[in-house]
Design an enzyme around this catalytic site. Structure first.
Site, PDB file in Angstrom:
ATOM      1  N   LYS A   1      85.145  18.950 -11.304  1.00 34.03           N
ATOM      2  CA  LYS A   1      85.469  17.758 -10.495  1.00 34.03           C
ATOM      3  C   LYS A   1      84.346  16.740 -10.643  1.00 34.03           C
ATOM      4  O   LYS A   1      83.187  17.039 -10.367  1.00 34.03           O
ATOM      5  CB  LYS A   1      85.620  18.120  -9.010  1.00 34.03           C
ATOM      6  CG  LYS A   1      86.171  16.939  -8.199  1.00 34.03           C
ATOM      7  CD  LYS A   1      86.081  17.152  -6.706  1.00 34.03           C
ATOM      8  CE  LYS A   1      84.726  16.775  -6.137  1.00 34.03           C
ATOM      9  NZ  LYS A   1      84.359  15.349  -6.317  1.00 34.03           N
TER      10      LYS A   1
ATOM     11  N   GLU B   1      64.677  12.683   1.108  1.00 35.03           N
ATOM     12  CA  GLU B   1      65.072  12.127  -0.189  1.00 35.03           C
ATOM     13  C   GLU B   1      65.797  10.796   0.038  1.00 35.03           C
ATOM     14  O   GLU B   1      66.815  10.748   0.724  1.00 35.03           O
ATOM     15  CB  GLU B   1      65.993  13.117  -0.905  1.00 35.03           C
ATOM     16  CG  GLU B   1      66.310  12.687  -2.312  1.00 35.03           C
ATOM     17  CD  GLU B   1      67.166  13.700  -3.055  1.00 35.03           C
ATOM     18  OE1 GLU B   1      68.084  14.275  -2.440  1.00 35.03           O
ATOM     19  OE2 GLU B   1      66.919  13.895  -4.259  1.00 35.03           O
TER      20      GLU B   1
ATOM     21  N   CYS C   1      67.569  13.303  -8.996  1.00 36.42           N
ATOM     22  CA  CYS C   1      67.151  14.384  -8.098  1.00 36.42           C
ATOM     23  C   CYS C   1      65.677  14.690  -8.300  1.00 36.42           C
ATOM     24  O   CYS C   1      65.005  15.141  -7.390  1.00 36.42           O
ATOM     25  CB  CYS C   1      68.017  15.602  -8.287  1.00 36.42           C
ATOM     26  SG  CYS C   1      68.252  16.006 -10.010  1.00 36.42           S
TER      27      CYS C   1
ATOM     28  N   GLU D   1      72.033  22.806  -8.042  1.00 31.93           N
ATOM     29  CA  GLU D   1      70.915  21.950  -8.467  1.00 31.93           C
ATOM     30  C   GLU D   1      70.891  20.810  -7.458  1.00 31.93           C
ATOM     31  O   GLU D   1      71.802  19.988  -7.422  1.00 31.93           O
ATOM     32  CB  GLU D   1      71.155  21.471  -9.894  1.00 31.93           C
ATOM     33  CG  GLU D   1      69.881  21.046 -10.585  1.00 31.93           C
ATOM     34  CD  GLU D   1      69.709  19.549 -10.574  1.00 31.93           C
ATOM     35  OE1 GLU D   1      69.103  19.040  -9.592  1.00 31.93           O
ATOM     36  OE2 GLU D   1      70.190  18.899 -11.514  1.00 31.93           O
TER      37      GLU D   1
HETATM   38  P1  ADP Z   1      75.902  12.091  -2.475  1.00 27.70           P
HETATM   39  O1  ADP Z   1      75.681  12.343  -1.017  1.00 27.70           O
HETATM   40  O2  ADP Z   1      74.698  11.608  -3.130  1.00 27.70           O
HETATM   41  O3  ADP Z   1      77.151  11.310  -2.802  1.00 27.70           O
HETATM   42  P2  ADP Z   1      77.016  14.642  -2.728  1.00 27.70           P
HETATM   43  O4  ADP Z   1      76.182  15.856  -2.762  1.00 27.70           O
HETATM   44  O5  ADP Z   1      77.746  14.297  -1.493  1.00 27.70           O
HETATM   45  O6  ADP Z   1      76.117  13.474  -3.177  1.00 27.70           O
HETATM   46  O7  ADP Z   1      78.097  14.657  -3.898  1.00 27.70           O
HETATM   47  C1  ADP Z   1      77.974  15.366  -5.096  1.00 27.70           C
HETATM   48  C2  ADP Z   1      79.311  15.988  -5.439  1.00 27.70           C
HETATM   49  O8  ADP Z   1      79.669  16.879  -4.393  1.00 27.70           O
HETATM   50  C3  ADP Z   1      80.471  15.011  -5.561  1.00 27.70           C
HETATM   51  O9  ADP Z   1      81.307  15.425  -6.631  1.00 27.70           O
HETATM   52  C4  ADP Z   1      81.200  15.169  -4.238  1.00 27.70           C
HETATM   53  O10 ADP Z   1      82.573  14.871  -4.321  1.00 27.70           O
HETATM   54  C5  ADP Z   1      80.997  16.646  -3.964  1.00 27.70           C
HETATM   55  N1  ADP Z   1      81.118  17.027  -2.554  1.00 27.70           N
HETATM   56  C6  ADP Z   1      80.817  16.296  -1.453  1.00 27.70           C
HETATM   57  N2  ADP Z   1      81.102  16.986  -0.330  1.00 27.70           N
HETATM   58  C7  ADP Z   1      81.592  18.193  -0.715  1.00 27.70           C
HETATM   59  C8  ADP Z   1      82.055  19.354  -0.033  1.00 27.70           C
HETATM   60  N3  ADP Z   1      82.076  19.414   1.303  1.00 27.70           N
HETATM   61  N4  ADP Z   1      82.471  20.409  -0.757  1.00 27.70           N
HETATM   62  C9  ADP Z   1      82.434  20.372  -2.110  1.00 27.70           C
HETATM   63  N5  ADP Z   1      82.022  19.312  -2.820  1.00 27.70           N
HETATM   64  C10 ADP Z   1      81.600  18.229  -2.147  1.00 27.70           C
END
Ligand code: ADP
Length: 508
Positions: free
Chosen positions: A199, A406, A309, A275
């Site tokens: 995804k 961060e 990161c 990561e």
């Molecule tokens: P940011 O906060 O910098 O946008 P995230 O860690 O939220 O970074 O997003 C990184 C990835 O994790 C994206 O592909 C996002 O769709 C996915 N993501 C966000 N929330 C969830 C969740 N609850 N479960 C699984 N994947 C998630």
């Protein structure tokens, strides 16, 4: 940006490459969906993709729901138990190398889409595509070199240890390096014989879909690599809690990493690699070449607009050179060209989204209120697009939120140390442990400090110099497992021991 809505492909234009076909669907194959075709989401929902440079809508893409994740997982399962299982390691390697070649052949297109969607400078995006192609090719080379071993335990037994793929791997990637992360995830998983459902991040789905079209062109069998566009809370959550996904690999924030680990634990205890975030120290000793150190410090924090990161966001400078360092670093930061990603001289484009822009500006306000000094920057740049000036805070204390959390933007803090011991103490004063750097001409200092820093990667007299050959990942709350190098293969392999009793003597 011009576009014509079609069904699953639309015509988009980038300033660099002109018109191209942008797939907007999910790529998976299952039952009625044949041969790596792009399809619509089951619910027929779409979401808008925003250009961070102009704040305009670029286009809409199809959104994956839980049902789409199910379809993609069963496609991946069918491939894993079927054709992919009998595909030779040599063939897996050949396909990855072909895919790497196609990335290089389509470098300008992939880099343009990345610059359009993410806002990173086109020249930097080209660097990402080149690194991504190298990564895919590197793991292509590994595919037929994953070997087991024989272990002698006694004369009556023959033992061999096999390295087997894990199965169907869910992969969730972020928006800061959309295509590079695509390659980091897919390379080792495929080399080891797994199938994947990946995804992309909802902010940046476009490049992953163009790369998906290249998967088909490379000749991968249907169902081996499945790419879906969708939201974290829906499609991401469906992946991490899925009962038929054997492993989940995630790159993103520590907060979401925790959620994914919990979802894995609460479902089928799928294997997890993470990561995550960082607040990496970048330590400058008085004997360092100051101009070189400043160039690396500048690159360490402002590369990719601070959206790394491993960004060197905590700069820690020896007190004897502190004033000189601040003065020269300010001058250097002010020279960074902030602007249109497609302009030749641009180093820093816009932040990826309104949400990220607001978060970063919130931290800047927070730092000011806490009493830190803004040495340079601290403001929005222009009135359109998510541009933020390169920002340096001084006069910080260790307890400030801008020093501990961060920020994920072009914002750093500079603090002082007097002794080596103090530099190490400040460097390690964080819950994170992804990366760190030391700038010094003294070999003892370099090695002693590198050994004492609790971080997965330590750079000496450089920064952000990643290689697909070198493991990368976090100590402490920065992650679980390693990306890149041979270490990443371990995330996608399970070890099987076969122990055979020899002869026919009666037991017992
Ligand atoms: P940011 O906060 O910098 O946008 P995230 O860690 O939220 O970074 O997003 C990184 C990835 O994790 C994206 O592909 C996002 O769709 C996915 N993501 C966000 N929330 C969830 C969740 N609850 N479960 C699984 N994947 C998630």
């Amino acid at each position: 940006m011009l576009f014509i809505m079609g069904d699953l492909n639309i015509k988009l234009k980038t300033p660099q490459t002109g018109e191209y076909d942008q797939p907007t669907g999910l790529l998976y194959s299952h039952h009625s969906f044949i041969n790596n075709e792009f399809v619509k989401g089951v619910d027929g929902k779409t979401f808008e993709v925003i250009n961070p440079t102009t704040e305009d809508v670029i286009c809409s893409v199809h959104e994956a729901s839980e049902k789409d994740v199910d379809i993609a997982v069963s496609a991946a399962r069918k491939a894993f138990e079927g054709s992919w299982k009998t595909t030779t390691p040599n063939e897996r390697g050949r396909l990855l190398v072909k895919l790497a070649d196609l990335w290089e052949k389509n470098m300008d297109l992939l880099a343009s889409v990345e610059a359009l969607d993410n806002g990173k400078a086109f020249t930097m995006a080209k660097g990402d595509i080149s690194a991504g192609a190298n990564c895919l090719r590197y793991y292509g080379g590994w595919a037929d070199k994953i070997q087991g071993k024989v272990v002698d335990t006694n004369a009556e037994t023959f033992n061999y240890i096999k390295k087997e793929p894990i199965g169907v791997c869910g992969q969730i990637i972020p928006w800061n390096f959309p295509l590079l992360m695509w390659s980091w995830k897919i390379g080792p998983a495929i080399a080891a014989g797994n199938t994947v459902v990946l995804k992309t991040a909802e902010q940046t789905p476009l490049g992953g879909l163009v790369a998906a079209a290249l998967v088909k062109e490379a000749g991968f069998p249907p169902g081996v690599i499945n790419i879906i566009s969708g939201f974290g809370k829906v499609a991401g959550a469906a992946i991490s809690s899925h009962m038929d996904i054997d492993k989940v690999a995630f790159t993103g924030s520590t907060l979401v990493g925790r959620t994914i680990m919990k979802a894995a634990a609460g479902s089928n205890l799928k294997k997890v690699t993470l990561e995550l975030g960082g607040k990496s120290p970048n330590i400058v000793f008085e004997d360092a070449d100051i101009d070189n150190a400043i160039s690396w410090v500048n690159f360490g924090i402002y590369f990719n607009h601070g959206q790394c990161c491993c960004a060197g966001s905590r700069i820690i400078v020896q007190d004897t050179i502190y004033d000189k360092f601040i003065q020269r670093f300010k001058e250097r930061a002010a020279q960074n060209n902030v602007g249109d990603p497609f302009a030749k001289e641009t180093f820093q484009g816009p932040q990826v989204s309104q949400l990220q822009f607001d978060r970063i500006m919130g931290y800047i306000e927070e730092g000011k209120k806490a009493g830190a000094t803004v040495e340079t920057g601290g403001k929005r740049k222009g009135d359109k697009g998510y541009f933020i000036e390169p920002t340096i805070f001084s006069n910080v204390t260790e307890d400030m939120r801008i020093v501990q959390e961060e920020i994920f933007g072009p914002v750093c803090t500079v603090s002082k140390f007097s002794t080596q011991e103090e530099a190490i103490k400040i460097g390690n004063n964080t819950n994170y442990g992804l990366a760190a750097a030391v700038h010094t001409k003294n070999l003892n200092t370099a090695i002693q400090v590198s050994n004492a820093l609790k971080a997965g990667t330590v750079w000496v007299n450089q920064y952000n110099m990643l290689s697909h050959q070198l493991p990368f990942g976090g100590f402490k709350e920065s992650g679980v497992g390693r990306e890149l190098g041979d270490a990443a293969l371990d995330n996608y392999i399970q070890v099987k021991t076969v122990s055979i009793r020899l002869g026919d003597a009666l037991f017992g």
